[in-house]
Design a protein around this motif. Structure first.
Motif, PDB file in Angstrom:
ATOM      1  N   VAL A  50      38.613  32.177  61.134  1.00 52.75           N
ATOM      2  CA  VAL A  50      39.779  31.175  59.889  1.00 52.75           C
ATOM      3  C   VAL A  50      40.437  29.995  61.052  1.00 52.75           C
ATOM      4  N   VAL A  51      40.814  30.532  62.402  1.00 50.91           N
ATOM      5  CA  VAL A  51      41.503  29.562  63.322  1.00 50.91           C
ATOM      6  C   VAL A  51      40.422  28.794  63.021  1.00 50.91           C
ATOM      7  N   ALA A  52      38.915  28.780  63.378  1.00 48.04           N
ATOM      8  CA  ALA A  52      38.055  28.042  63.661  1.00 48.04           C
ATOM      9  C   ALA A  52      37.820  26.857  62.213  1.00 48.04           C
ATOM     10  N   GLY A  53      37.525  27.069  61.161  1.00 44.10           N
ATOM     11  CA  GLY A  53      37.803  26.329  60.102  1.00 44.10           C
ATOM     12  C   GLY A  53      38.852  25.925  60.179  1.00 44.10           C
ATOM     13  N   LEU A  54      40.642  26.303  60.457  1.00 46.10           N
ATOM     14  CA  LEU A  54      41.346  25.629  60.764  1.00 46.10           C
ATOM     15  C   LEU A  54      41.011  24.214  62.157  1.00 46.10           C
ATOM     16  N   LEU A  57      39.157  21.482  60.170  1.00 44.93           N
ATOM     17  CA  LEU A  57      39.470  20.590  59.304  1.00 44.93           C
ATOM     18  C   LEU A  57      40.653  20.234  59.898  1.00 44.93           C
ATOM     19  N   VAL A  58      41.253  20.137  60.571  1.00 44.88           N
ATOM     20  CA  VAL A  58      42.401  19.776  61.923  1.00 44.88           C
ATOM     21  C   VAL A  58      41.468  18.312  62.007  1.00 44.88           C
ATOM     22  N   TYR A  59      39.701  18.631  62.546  1.00 46.32           N
ATOM     23  CA  TYR A  59      39.238  17.397  63.808  1.00 46.32           C
ATOM     24  C   TYR A  59      38.414  17.412  62.145  1.00 46.32           C
ATOM     25  N   TYR A  66      41.146   8.185  61.760  1.00 45.67           N
ATOM     26  CA  TYR A  66      40.547   7.272  62.722  1.00 45.67           C
ATOM     27  C   TYR A  66      39.373   6.147  62.088  1.00 45.67           C
ATOM     28  N   ARG A  67      38.473   6.971  61.448  1.00 42.21           N
ATOM     29  CA  ARG A  67      37.718   5.824  60.787  1.00 42.21           C
ATOM     30  C   ARG A  67      37.810   5.064  59.787  1.00 42.21           C
ATOM     31  N   SER A  68      39.038   5.253  58.845  1.00 42.95           N
ATOM     32  CA  SER A  68      39.137   4.820  57.691  1.00 42.95           C
ATOM     33  C   SER A  68      39.484   3.067  57.730  1.00 42.95           C
TER      34      SER A  68
END
Length: 467
Positions: A50-54, A57-59, A66-68
């Motif tokens: 779960v932590v890795a998934g969150l 998602l944050v990244y 940043y790229r928008s």
């Protein structure tokens, strides 16, 4: 099918791993900052997932933020380019359709949307030309010379403008620059040949012709014919300058184009001037066999002089033997027979020269006039002679040097037509005949445009003066 099998395999591996963990729960204790957590290995792994998934998602959200700006700018620029190329395409279609206002509108839109002057300048120049604004078109084409990518296109546009304006010197300068950039381009070589020959630069014209033939920009027979005409031009210029090399060039021209009667005639003239009458006669016989022409018969009698009319008739019989059925052969023999007072022989040749219908058909002007001479000389019949002269007035014109491009008739052969300046356009043939219906329509049109005369007496002198 393979994808389904792989998916099932992955699901099976996950289920097997989960079952394996369920069978071996284990215990895990974590002490951190005075806190203690007791749990199983499965719960720990789930928490890590779960932590890795969150974190992922944050990244991804951070990366999106940043790229928008850059992505939005790229999409906007892509849309502008797409609309710009569409405007450019529509402008080219308008140019092809001959719609100047529409082409100019699309050119302005393409210039606004596209930051690529090389593309839009060409469309703008063509739109200006359609609108008749040659000055604006010239400005665009001249601006294109400053960009290496469009310099060649600019030179072609300026060349076409110069040709339309009749500025041959400027056109030659432009085509020389184009040749320096792309020496193997077919239209550059043919234009360089044409303009150099017009300006008397026969050396450059011959080199351009050689290169055009080498890259097959011209068919081999056409290239050979053009080179023969160039050599004949050189020979004529050399004869005028008293250069003894004229004979060699005339001979080379005749060998390249045996049906070029002017080359055979010039070679024969030069041989006669050099005292080589028999050699000249052989040249004339070979030329007559391929391209009979009255000047050849005159030169033949100069090359081999005869004492009387009968001897001249025999001489011409040898000349015409290689092409005896040709009308020019019969005309030459008819003139000689008249001179020798062989009336029956003259009449026979005139009937053959008149064509399929004979003397009762549609004989040409020369046949009618010679028949008038024959009737008066043989029978002293002035009425018959006058009748033949009347027929001559309405008879088809005699063959002459006629331009294949414009139909103009020249008094003598030259490399270019004096009317339309087409290269190697003159051929010895019958001039085109204007149909009476066409003449009548033209006269009616001219009459409709002219103001009506006040009386019939005023009309008659005008018609007579036109005649």
């Amino acid at each position: 099918m393979i994808r389904i099998a792989l998916f099932c395999l992955k699901v099976g591996v996950v289920v097997a791993f989960a079952y394996w963990l369920a069978e071996r729960p284990g215990d895990v204790s974590v002490e951190w900052l005075g806190y203690r957590v007791d749990t199983t290995v499965g719960i720990l792994l789930l928490a890590v997932a779960v932590v890795a998934g969150l974190a992922a998602l944050v990244y991804r959200f951070w990366r999106f933020l940043y790229r928008s700006p850059r992505e939005i700018g790229r999409r906007v620029q892509t849309g502008r380019r797409r609309r710009g190329y569409k405007a450019l395409t529509q402008g080219m279609v308008a140019v092809a359709a001959g719609e100047p206002d529409e082409a100019a509108r699309w050119a302005r839109k393409a210039d606004t949307l596209l930051d690529e002057p090389p593309l839009t300048m060409l469309l703008s120049a063509q739109a200006a030309q359609l609108n008749g604004d040659e000055a604006a078109a010239k400005r665009y084409f001249t601006a294109m010379l400053e960009n290496p990518e469009t310099r060649f296109l600019g030179l072609r546009g300026l060349l076409n403008q110069a040709l339309r304006a009749g500025d041959q010197a400027a056109a030659l300068g432009y085509v020389r620059q184009a040749h320096a950039m792309r020496p193997r381009t077919p239209w550059v070589l043919t234009s360089l040949f044409d303009l150099s020959e017009r300006h008397g630069d026969l050396d450059t014209a011959e080199r351009a012709l050689h290169d055009a033939a080498r890259i097959k920009a011209l068919p081999a027979p056409e290239a050979g014919r053009r080179r023969a005409v160039l050599l004949l031009e050189r020979a004529m210029a050399a004869r005028a300058a008293g250069d003894p090399g004229a004979l060699k060039q005339a001979r080379a021209a005749r060998r390249l184009a045996p049906d070029l009667a002017a080359a055979g005639a010039l070679e024969a003239e030069l041989l006669i001037a050099a005292g080589k009458g028999r050699n000249a006669a052989r040249v004339l016989e070979e030329t007559w066999a391929r391209a009979p022409q009255p000047d050849l018969a005159r030169l033949y009698l100069e090359a081999l002089p005869a004492a009387d009319g009968l001897a001249r008739l025999k001489r011409l019989g040898k000349l015409t033997a290689g092409n005896a059925a040709h009308p020019e052969s019969h005309l030459a023999l008819a003139r000689a027979a008249l001179d020798a007072k062989l009336w029956g022989e003259a009449r026979r040749h005139l009937a053959a020269a008149a064509g399929p219908g004979g003397l009762d058909g549609s004989p040409g002007d020369s046949v009618c006039r010679l028949m008038a001479t024959l009737e008066e000389a043989e029978h002293d019949d002035t009425a018959a002679a006058r009748a033949w002269l009347d027929r001559a007035a309405a008879a088809p014109a005699d063959p002459g040097w006629v331009c294949r491009a414009c139909g103009a008739v020249a008094a003598a052969w030259s490399a270019r037509c004096g009317a339309c300046e087409s290269f190697d356009g003159l051929r010895w043939q019958q001039p085109p005949r204007v149909a009476p219906a066409v003449i009548g329509a033209a006269a009616a049109s001219a009459g409709a445009l002219a103001p009506p005369p006040e009386s019939a007496e005023e009309t008659l002198p005008a018609v007579q003066s036109e005649r």
